[in-house]
Design an enzyme around this catalytic site. Sequence first.
Site, PDB file in Angstrom:
ATOM      1  CG  ASP A   5      -2.013   1.014   1.170  1.00 14.76           C
ATOM      2  OD1 ASP A   5      -2.179   1.654   0.113  1.00 14.76           O
ATOM      3  OD2 ASP A   5      -2.725   1.181   2.185  1.00 14.76           O
TER       4      ASP A   5
ATOM      5  CG  ASP B  12      -3.372   3.845  -3.564  1.00  9.13           C
ATOM      6  OD1 ASP B  12      -4.251   3.068  -3.978  1.00  9.13           O
ATOM      7  OD2 ASP B  12      -3.546   4.614  -2.603  1.00  9.13           O
ATOM      8  CD  GLU B  13      -5.563  -0.744  -1.599  1.00  5.60           C
ATOM      9  OE1 GLU B  13      -5.268  -1.523  -0.665  1.00  5.60           O
ATOM     10  OE2 GLU B  13      -6.556  -0.006  -1.587  1.00  5.60           O
TER      11      GLU B  13
END
Length: 365
Positions: free
Chosen positions: A14, A108-109
Amino acid sequence: MVTNLPLRKIIHVDMDAFYASVEQMDKPELKGKPIAVGGGGKRGVVSAASYEARKFGVKSAMSGSLAIKFCPELIFVRPNFERYSEISKQIRRIFFDYTDLVEPLSLDEAYLDVTKNKKGNPSASLIAKEIRARIFNEIGLTASAGISINKFIAKVASDYNKPNGQKTVNPEEVIQFLEQLDIRKFYGVGKVTAEKMYQKGIFTGADLKLKTLEYLEINFGKSGRYYFNIVRGIHYSEVKPYRIRKSLAAERTFSENLSSEVFMLEKLEHIANEVSRRLKKNKVAGKTITLKIKYSDFTLQTRSKTLTYFISDKSLILETAKQLLYQEKLNNSVRLLGISLSNLNTEKKELPKQKSVSAQLKFEF
């Protein structure tokens, strides 16, 4: 320890305050300052906040006006999603150096299954550390990671030592880790559900574990079985490298509320054009067109129509959206319009098979 379950080595990576961190990386004058990506003013919404801004209570989905009240020195930056997507692809290329079993959740993860990995490294913890170091050295951003036997625990663990940290929950530590966890930290337990659990005396995983399956299903419906399983470390979901897109949409919030359909036609044309552009970029088409209407009192309404053929052309999308707009009278003035296409012509792809590892084997993390 969780037994009789397929054990995997799952990493959840993350990125730390991704949008805001990219802006601070690209604009050195913003480093160390409280920034919010999104719109300021009474109509704007915060998409992401830097850690400097979060100290003042600024967070995503907060109105720009409230964010300014919390942090008068807050600097608003317009989002640049093309740039975020570019950086996300660079990060993903690093992931694929270790495994093909990568499941992105957003820009983003992502989840990574490294049970068997390209480096031949038996330690998922060391792989996570190496990945985070490469993201920092090669791109300039920090990431946090959670490492455990399944996606659920890895996801929870990745938030444990944020920012720029990681947390490993070994097989023999799973039950104790979950029992001590505040119920608000359980992935899948939202704010409303957490409040309901509090009212019923459920504050930690240990409290949740005391409740029977019957009790949880009566009080929390279909989610009851999910809560019953996860607090025992039971989560079978595999890392799915190919996430089949089910819909594609675009929407726009207006600076002033619109009170007549006539004023909305120009806005719909721009939205239809953006949806068409995204469809063609992704090489997909859809049959079901949905018009999203958010009124000035924040109530939401959707109107849908399913065609007998797939479309991606702007003119056909716009024509159908117009029909939906005039389908019935508006309830109030309108602050947001959106168009989405679903029922897409995406075909299912066969996923790489994941082999289970017996819980009885030595499982080094």
